[in-house]
Design a protein around this motif. Structure first.
Motif, mmCIF file in Angstrom:
data_model
loop_
_atom_site.group_PDB
_atom_site.id
_atom_site.type_symbol
_atom_site.label_atom_id
_atom_site.label_comp_id
_atom_site.label_asym_id
_atom_site.label_seq_id
_atom_site.Cartn_x
_atom_site.Cartn_y
_atom_site.Cartn_z
ATOM 1 N N GLU A 4 0.837 -1.192 0.000
ATOM 2 C CA GLU A 4 0.000 0.000 0.000
ATOM 3 C C GLU A 4 0.881 1.255 0.000
ATOM 4 O O GLU A 4 1.885 1.310 0.706
ATOM 5 C CB GLU A 4 -0.910 0.025 1.223
ATOM 6 N N VAL A 5 0.478 2.245 -0.767
ATOM 7 C CA VAL A 5 1.157 3.533 -0.785
ATOM 8 C C VAL A 5 0.068 4.611 -0.805
ATOM 9 O O VAL A 5 -0.901 4.488 -1.556
ATOM 10 C CB VAL A 5 2.121 3.659 -1.992
ATOM 11 N N PRO A 6 0.178 5.643 0.029
ATOM 12 C CA PRO A 6 -0.909 6.612 0.163
ATOM 13 C C PRO A 6 -0.913 7.664 -0.946
ATOM 14 O O PRO A 6 -0.717 8.862 -0.709
ATOM 15 C CB PRO A 6 -0.637 7.247 1.527
ATOM 16 N N VAL A 7 -1.135 7.232 -2.165
ATOM 17 C CA VAL A 7 -1.147 8.133 -3.321
ATOM 18 C C VAL A 7 -2.446 7.923 -4.089
ATOM 19 O O VAL A 7 -2.829 6.782 -4.346
ATOM 20 C CB VAL A 7 0.057 7.876 -4.248
ATOM 21 N N SER B 269 -11.640 22.570 -6.884
ATOM 22 C CA SER B 269 -12.814 22.821 -6.065
ATOM 23 C C SER B 269 -12.478 22.674 -4.586
ATOM 24 O O SER B 269 -11.479 22.046 -4.207
ATOM 25 C CB SER B 269 -13.934 21.849 -6.447
ATOM 26 N N ASP B 270 -13.314 23.266 -3.731
ATOM 27 C CA ASP B 270 -13.117 23.122 -2.285
ATOM 28 C C ASP B 270 -13.251 21.666 -1.859
ATOM 29 O O ASP B 270 -12.555 21.207 -0.950
ATOM 30 C CB ASP B 270 -14.146 23.978 -1.534
ATOM 31 N N VAL B 271 -14.149 20.954 -2.493
ATOM 32 C CA VAL B 271 -14.270 19.509 -2.258
ATOM 33 C C VAL B 271 -13.288 18.829 -3.200
ATOM 34 O O VAL B 271 -13.366 18.991 -4.417
ATOM 35 C CB VAL B 271 -15.709 19.028 -2.523
ATOM 36 N N ASP B 272 -12.347 18.099 -2.644
ATOM 37 C CA ASP B 272 -11.214 17.599 -3.435
ATOM 38 C C ASP B 272 -11.040 16.095 -3.246
ATOM 39 O O ASP B 272 -10.067 15.640 -2.644
ATOM 40 C CB ASP B 272 -9.940 18.347 -3.018
ATOM 41 N N PRO B 273 -11.962 15.299 -3.769
ATOM 42 C CA PRO B 273 -11.875 13.850 -3.560
ATOM 43 C C PRO B 273 -10.918 13.186 -4.538
ATOM 44 O O PRO B 273 -10.522 13.783 -5.550
ATOM 45 C CB PRO B 273 -13.312 13.394 -3.835
ATOM 46 N N ALA B 274 -10.567 11.962 -4.254
ATOM 47 C CA ALA B 274 -9.881 11.142 -5.251
ATOM 48 C C ALA B 274 -10.835 10.907 -6.415
ATOM 49 O O ALA B 274 -12.056 10.846 -6.231
ATOM 50 C CB ALA B 274 -9.458 9.809 -4.643
ATOM 51 N N VAL B 275 -10.267 10.788 -7.609
ATOM 52 C CA VAL B 275 -11.096 10.583 -8.804
ATOM 53 C C VAL B 275 -10.624 9.337 -9.537
ATOM 54 O O VAL B 275 -9.553 8.793 -9.253
ATOM 55 C CB VAL B 275 -11.029 11.810 -9.748
ATOM 56 N N ASP B 276 -11.414 8.897 -10.483
ATOM 57 C CA ASP B 276 -11.019 7.763 -11.313
ATOM 58 C C ASP B 276 -9.796 8.129 -12.143
ATOM 59 O O ASP B 276 -9.611 9.289 -12.542
ATOM 60 C CB ASP B 276 -12.159 7.351 -12.237
ATOM 61 N N GLU C 278 -8.811 24.993 -22.030
ATOM 62 C CA GLU C 278 -8.968 24.538 -20.650
ATOM 63 C C GLU C 278 -8.864 23.024 -20.613
ATOM 64 O O GLU C 278 -9.170 22.338 -21.588
ATOM 65 C CB GLU C 278 -10.317 25.005 -20.090
ATOM 66 N N TRP C 279 -8.380 22.521 -19.498
ATOM 67 C CA TRP C 279 -8.232 21.077 -19.366
ATOM 68 C C TRP C 279 -8.161 20.695 -17.887
ATOM 69 O O TRP C 279 -7.919 21.538 -17.020
ATOM 70 C CB TRP C 279 -6.986 20.582 -20.086
ATOM 71 N N ALA C 280 -8.378 19.425 -17.643
ATOM 72 C CA ALA C 280 -8.231 18.869 -16.298
ATOM 73 C C ALA C 280 -7.103 17.854 -16.321
ATOM 74 O O ALA C 280 -6.949 17.087 -17.272
ATOM 75 C CB ALA C 280 -9.526 18.191 -15.854
ATOM 76 N N GLY C 281 -6.279 17.870 -15.290
ATOM 77 C CA GLY C 281 -5.205 16.899 -15.126
ATOM 78 C C GLY C 281 -5.232 16.356 -13.709
ATOM 79 O O GLY C 281 -6.108 16.706 -12.909
ATOM 80 N N HIS C 282 -4.276 15.499 -13.393
ATOM 81 C CA HIS C 282 -4.253 14.869 -12.080
ATOM 82 C C HIS C 282 -2.960 15.166 -11.337
ATOM 83 O O HIS C 282 -1.874 15.103 -11.921
ATOM 84 C CB HIS C 282 -4.390 13.352 -12.212
ATOM 85 N N TYR C 283 -3.075 15.499 -10.065
ATOM 86 C CA TYR C 283 -1.949 15.452 -9.144
ATOM 87 C C TYR C 283 -1.846 14.021 -8.612
ATOM 88 O O TYR C 283 -2.867 13.388 -8.322
ATOM 89 C CB TYR C 283 -2.189 16.369 -7.949
ATOM 90 N N ALA C 284 -0.614 13.526 -8.481
ATOM 91 C CA ALA C 284 -0.391 12.275 -7.761
ATOM 92 C C ALA C 284 -0.232 12.646 -6.291
ATOM 93 O O ALA C 284 0.868 12.894 -5.805
ATOM 94 C CB ALA C 284 0.858 11.571 -8.285
ATOM 95 N N MET C 285 -1.355 12.717 -5.589
ATOM 96 C CA MET C 285 -1.377 13.296 -4.254
ATOM 97 C C MET C 285 -0.964 12.288 -3.183
ATOM 98 O O MET C 285 -1.579 11.229 -3.031
ATOM 99 C CB MET C 285 -2.781 13.825 -3.946
ATOM 100 N N ASN C 286 0.088 12.625 -2.452
ATOM 101 C CA ASN C 286 0.492 11.858 -1.284
ATOM 102 C C ASN C 286 -0.358 12.340 -0.118
ATOM 103 O O ASN C 286 -0.142 13.433 0.411
ATOM 104 C CB ASN C 286 1.982 12.071 -1.003
ATOM 105 N N THR C 287 -1.325 11.554 0.269
ATOM 106 C CA THR C 287 -2.267 11.963 1.308
ATOM 107 C C THR C 287 -1.666 11.897 2.704
ATOM 108 O O THR C 287 -2.286 12.368 3.662
ATOM 109 C CB THR C 287 -3.535 11.091 1.258
#
Length: 405
Positions: free
Chosen positions: A236-239, A284-291, A325-334
């Motif tokens: 497991e890795v918290p990303v 957004s203020d709500v910042d969940p993990a996404v697919d 405009e576009w959307a991208g992903h951060y590889a977020m270390n939670t």
């Protein structure tokens, strides 16, 4: 996947890198550049066009304005590498001479508490050799008249080794040079990872095309998909992937000086893009993990949140037109929003290069070099990066970095 699945030339490699974007490319190139490493390297990526990866969606800027000395020095090496790339790449006359467009980052604090953080961080940065300066609201207004600073207590800016750089050129040359030195790239996908009977080492990876590839080390450079890769090895890795939105817009009245990459207290950021255009980012203020494949734009964020903030901070941006405009992903270390690297605590040849939380592009030179050193020597040589090793996570020792965007 973008193209036809490719099969590796061999069935065994000393290093298998899962993910060929900026981190995987950096590790592969620094391995190929290390005179003490004489092994074979295979880079596996699902899409060698990199069309949807975080590297492609970045704003291509670097900064030294961090609150920890190690993060400052990591960015200083990036600045040195970029501005001296021909020398680092063996004085190859094909390699372009690059420069950093040093408009800097402008952090704006609207509270005394935030101003205190900027002051503490600036002391760390200056002690490490950075040129960061603190500015009062009046000083900011005198140097950059377009800002509305009515609510601003303090600003922080550094215009040396901080700003826009051509990340695509570095990325392209790392891959080109590594291939010329024997690093193999294939478009394929790892679907299984097998450990030895004791569970202490990865023995092989299985590809979507069916091949089983034995490996001496495996590097997880999977960006936002880091945990999907690690779980195949039972790790497991918290990303997780977090969605970040970007806009490029033109202004009816362009600013008459370069716009620093401005970090508004709200978290919205905007920078010079050239030719009367600007690039802005936010979420957004709500910042969940996404697919992993979710790049859908939320147009309400621009209309209801980002644009009003821009127009308030820079009144000339009341009349603007979005061009792309576009959307991208951060590889977020939670866990602590900092890089995770080095070996797993139990699976000794499983190497992390994950969780950069939006800082990956500027940290890629130092992290790729450090990973190559770890694999070659069993430790770090140029910069001591042990603080980022995976072991801090099970030991609950987070890195406290206050300059997170």
């Amino acid at each position: 996947m973008a193209g036809q699945t490719q099969s590796p030339q061999k069935t065994q490699y000393d290093v298998v890198i899962v993910g060929g974007a900026i981190m995987g490319a950096s590790a592969a190139w620094f391995l190929s550049d290390n005179a003490d490493f004489d092994g074979t390297v295979l880079v596996i990526d699902r899409d060698l066009t990199y069309e949807a990866c975080s590297t492609t969606h970045t704003n291509s800027c670097m900064r030294q304005q961090f609150s920890t000395e190690l993060n400052v020095r990591i960015s200083q090496f990036a600045a040195d590498f970029v501005t001296n790339m021909p020398r680092y790449m063996g004085n190859d006359d094909r390699v372009p001479n690059l420069r950093i467009r040093n408009f800097g980052y402008m952090y704006l604090a609207d509270t005394e508490a935030f101003a205190g953080v900027l002051k503490e961080s600036q002391a760390v940065q200056v002690a490490a050799g950075a040129a960061t300066k603190l500015m009062t609201a009046d000083e900011i207004k005198a140097a950059y008249p377009f800002y509305n600073v009515d609510d601003i207590v303090l600003g922080s800016i550094n215009t040396v080794g901080e700003g826009f750089w051509d990340a695509t050129a570095v990325f392209d040359w790392w891959r080109k040079s590594a291939r010329e030195r024997g690093v193999e790239y294939v478009e394929n996908e790892v679907v299984a990872i097998t450990r030895n009977a004791a569970g202490t080492r990865v023995e092989s990876v299985t590809l979507k095309s069916g091949e089983v590839i034995n490996c001496g080390h495996i590097i997880n450079a999977s960006g936002p998909r880091a945990v999907a890769t690690s779980r195949m090895a039972g790790i497991e890795v918290p990303v997780e992937p977090r969605k970040r939105y970007s806009w490029i817009f033109s202004a009816e009245q362009p600013l008459d000086v370069d716009l620093p990459l401005t970090i508004d207290p709200s978290g919205v950021h905007v920078r010079e893009n050239g030719g009367g255009t600007y690039q802005c980012g936010g979420h957004s203020d709500v910042d969940p993990a996404v697919d992993y494949d979710d790049y859908t734009m939320d147009f309400s964020i621009w209309e209801n949140y980002v644009w009003p903030i821009l127009a308030t901070r820079i009144p000339q941006f009341e009349a603007i037109k979005v061009q792309s405009e576009w959307a991208g992903h951060y590889a977020m270390n939670t866990f602590d929003h900092n890089a995770i690297m080095g070996p797993h605590t139990e699976v000794e040849n499983f190497i992390f290069l994950n969780g950069f939380s939006g800082h990956g592009l500027q940290q890629a030179p130092a992290m790729g070099r450090g990973t190559a050193e770890w694999i070659t020597y069993g430790g770090y040589r140029e910069l001591d990066l042990k603080a980022f090793n995976f072991e801090r996570i099970p030991n609950n020792r987070p890195i406290v970095e206050k300059a997170i965007i």
